[in-house]
Design a protein around this motif. Structure first.
Motif, mmCIF file in Angstrom:
data_model
loop_
_atom_site.group_PDB
_atom_site.id
_atom_site.type_symbol
_atom_site.label_atom_id
_atom_site.label_comp_id
_atom_site.label_asym_id
_atom_site.label_seq_id
_atom_site.Cartn_x
_atom_site.Cartn_y
_atom_site.Cartn_z
ATOM 1 N N ASP A 1 19.603 19.644 39.567
ATOM 2 C CA ASP A 1 20.088 19.262 41.132
ATOM 3 C C ASP A 1 19.131 19.168 41.843
ATOM 4 O O ASP A 1 19.170 18.315 43.068
ATOM 5 C CB ASP A 1 20.590 20.432 41.441
ATOM 6 C CG ASP A 1 21.930 21.008 40.677
ATOM 7 O OD1 ASP A 1 22.526 20.421 40.244
ATOM 8 O OD2 ASP A 1 22.258 22.176 40.730
ATOM 9 N N PHE A 48 18.378 15.506 43.493
ATOM 10 C CA PHE A 48 19.177 15.075 44.233
ATOM 11 C C PHE A 48 19.057 15.612 45.914
ATOM 12 O O PHE A 48 19.385 14.952 46.719
ATOM 13 C CB PHE A 48 20.637 15.081 43.876
ATOM 14 C CG PHE A 48 20.775 14.050 42.487
ATOM 15 C CD1 PHE A 48 20.801 12.784 42.801
ATOM 16 C CD2 PHE A 48 20.895 14.675 41.300
ATOM 17 C CE1 PHE A 48 20.664 11.844 41.644
ATOM 18 C CE2 PHE A 48 20.997 13.733 40.163
ATOM 19 C CZ PHE A 48 20.810 12.573 40.292
ATOM 20 N N TRP A 49 18.673 16.859 45.740
ATOM 21 C CA TRP A 49 18.791 17.561 47.074
ATOM 22 C C TRP A 49 17.432 16.825 48.089
ATOM 23 O O TRP A 49 17.716 16.666 49.094
ATOM 24 C CB TRP A 49 18.420 18.982 47.036
ATOM 25 C CG TRP A 49 19.547 19.815 46.474
ATOM 26 C CD1 TRP A 49 20.901 19.421 46.442
ATOM 27 C CD2 TRP A 49 19.555 20.903 45.811
ATOM 28 N NE1 TRP A 49 21.604 20.279 45.687
ATOM 29 C CE2 TRP A 49 20.814 21.457 45.403
ATOM 30 C CE3 TRP A 49 18.488 22.070 45.483
ATOM 31 C CZ2 TRP A 49 20.991 22.491 44.767
ATOM 32 C CZ3 TRP A 49 18.871 23.272 44.730
ATOM 33 C CH2 TRP A 49 20.034 23.518 44.632
ATOM 34 N N ILE A 86 18.712 13.604 49.316
ATOM 35 C CA ILE A 86 20.167 13.700 49.900
ATOM 36 C C ILE A 86 20.370 12.744 50.920
ATOM 37 O O ILE A 86 19.407 12.131 51.592
ATOM 38 C CB ILE A 86 20.434 15.095 50.525
ATOM 39 C CG1 ILE A 86 21.872 15.529 50.491
ATOM 40 C CG2 ILE A 86 20.004 15.215 51.856
ATOM 41 C CD1 ILE A 86 21.953 16.944 50.368
ATOM 42 N N ILE A 107 25.675 8.670 41.674
ATOM 43 C CA ILE A 107 24.707 9.238 40.581
ATOM 44 C C ILE A 107 24.552 8.855 39.346
ATOM 45 O O ILE A 107 25.547 8.527 38.683
ATOM 46 C CB ILE A 107 25.331 10.719 40.583
ATOM 47 C CG1 ILE A 107 25.408 11.533 41.878
ATOM 48 C CG2 ILE A 107 24.570 11.640 39.458
ATOM 49 C CD1 ILE A 107 24.221 12.279 42.724
ATOM 50 N N HIS A 119 27.857 16.561 43.953
ATOM 51 C CA HIS A 119 27.296 15.581 45.070
ATOM 52 C C HIS A 119 28.304 14.874 45.640
ATOM 53 O O HIS A 119 27.769 14.299 46.617
ATOM 54 C CB HIS A 119 25.905 15.042 44.318
ATOM 55 C CG HIS A 119 24.911 15.897 43.776
ATOM 56 N ND1 HIS A 119 24.117 16.530 44.470
ATOM 57 C CD2 HIS A 119 24.605 15.956 42.343
ATOM 58 C CE1 HIS A 119 23.429 17.148 43.612
ATOM 59 N NE2 HIS A 119 23.783 17.082 42.223
#
Ligand code: BGC
Length: 385
Positions: free
Chosen positions: A241, A244-245, A248, A254, A295
């Motif tokens: 994860d 991707f944070w 953002i 994705i 997401h």
């Protein structure tokens, strides 16, 4: 965030430039192969599988088998072999590749950067150096303009965390460094680089832009071991994860690369492994996809595959993974699947012995020998649309 209309589900296969094209003499990998791998007696990429010359036939084989998507990458070291000098012939080459895809009505997924750097960029300090990152942004801008209208899905980079771990943590790939802090620094720098490149792309193209991210499904061996559960949870968060944070708002889709399920702690059922020693776990694929759906973006499976000499095993692998995919697809916006890889090719520091391909290549003649799995995937593709 722009909304991209959903077309038909695409099924295809992927490759990267360095692993297949051959003759990547201006790259850091080429140099690493001559200086490190050759000395160890390992394979070097050399002519690889000559995809540079045989791309038209390779795309023909993919399309004839009933596949309608292809993922490939640009080779920065060929396009900009000297700093600031863009080789128009190399650019034209990739234009021909993309035109061939259009001609065969094949969905084109193009990766801007798949692990290799031009030697001049490596000599400046690679992606750790701001000047190299600026040069990469310039490269991105130019490529986006050059190929506008020819690409259906752009990926800015492939597996940034794998790149950082292999090159900066374990020292197995160029630049061969072993440093925990530099690994994390590179990961963060790459996340910011992706954001910059994303913005550049948004000024020039209307197609979705994302990146291909490695997903690993960490799970516990013994269900009741709280300690193991916490570690598995933490590993899932950090590995799957976190990037991707950090990026953002800078992804339109994705890209999921999934191969491995990893057991945390002891116990549990022993998973079968492939020739890379990677645990095969289709349920882990389903869990990785469910994770990716959080997401809230469309998903493409940008890589999924098995290294094996046994093509029957490959067919079973694909069937099981597609079944897991179908299950999630009913509830989520999943738009495509790329098997890795179209061709047996140069598997980085593991050489040519690890065979992921749907098509074998006799490297003495460069003849293509399609495996039954190519036709099998083509048949399965029909059931996915
Ligand atoms: C990479 C590919 C590689 C594959 C199998 C992925 O990490 O993107 O380049 O060939 O895994 O190792």
């Amino acid at each position: 965030m722009p909304v991209f209309p959903k077309g038909p589900f695409v099924v295809g296969a992927g490759i990267s430039a360095h692993q297949t094209e051959g003759g990547n003499t201006f790259s850091d990998w080429w140099r690493f192969e001559q200086t490190v791998l050759r000395k160890r007696g390992d394979d070097v990429s050399g002519d690889a599988v000559d995809h540079w010359h045989q791309y038209a036939d390779d795309i023909g084989l993919l399309s004839d088998a009933g596949l309608n998507a292809f993922r490939c990458s640009l080779e920065w070291a060929k396009i900009e072999p000297k700093e600031g000098f863009y080789d128009q012939n190399a650019i034209e080459h990739y234009r021909h590749v993309l035109r061939r895809l259009r001609q065969r009505r094949v969905f084109a997924c193009l990766t801007l950067w798949h692990f290799t750097l031009p030697t001049w960029a490596a000599d400046h300090g690679g992606m750790e150096h701001p000047e190299v990152r600026r040069a990469f942004v310039r490269f991105a801008k130019r490529m986006c303009r050059e190929f506008e209208g020819e690409v259906d899905l752009w990926l800015t980079m492939n597996e940034p965390m794998v790149y950082a771990m292999k090159g900066y943590r374990w020292g197995e790939w160029p630049p061969g460094i072993r440093s925990f802090t530099r690994t994390w620094r590179v990961i963060i720098l790459l996340a910011f680089l992706h954001r910059r490149v994303y913005r550049v792309f948004k000024e020039c193209t209307h197609v979705p832009v994302g990146l291909a991210k490695s997903f690993i499904s960490f799970h516990v061996g013994r269900r009741h071991a709280l300690h193991d559960r916490i570690i598995a949870w933490w590993k899932n968060v950090v590995w799957n994860d976190a990037f991707f944070w950090l990026t953002i708002g800078s992804n339109d889709a994705i890209g999921v690369n999934y191969y491995i399920g990893e057991t945390v702690g002891s116990g549990g059922r022993k998973q079968p492994t492939d020739d890379m020693g990677w645990a095969i776990w289709p349920e882990g694929f389903r869990l990785a996809l469910l994770r990716a759906t959080k997401h809230g973006l469309p998903i493409y499976i940008t890589e999924n595959g098995i290294a094996t000499e046994d093509d029957g095993r490959r067919i079973v692998y694909i069937r099981k993974h597609l079944a897991a995919l179908k299950d999630v697809k009913e509830r989520a916006d999943i738009r495509g699947y790329f098997y890795w890889s179209l061709l047996d090719n140069f598997e980085w520091d593991k050489g040519f012995e690890k065979r992921f391909g749907l098509i074998a290549v006799d490297r003495s003649t460069m003849q293509r020998i399609p495996k039954p799995s190519l036709a099998a995937l083509g048949r399965m593709a029909k059931t996915m649309r």
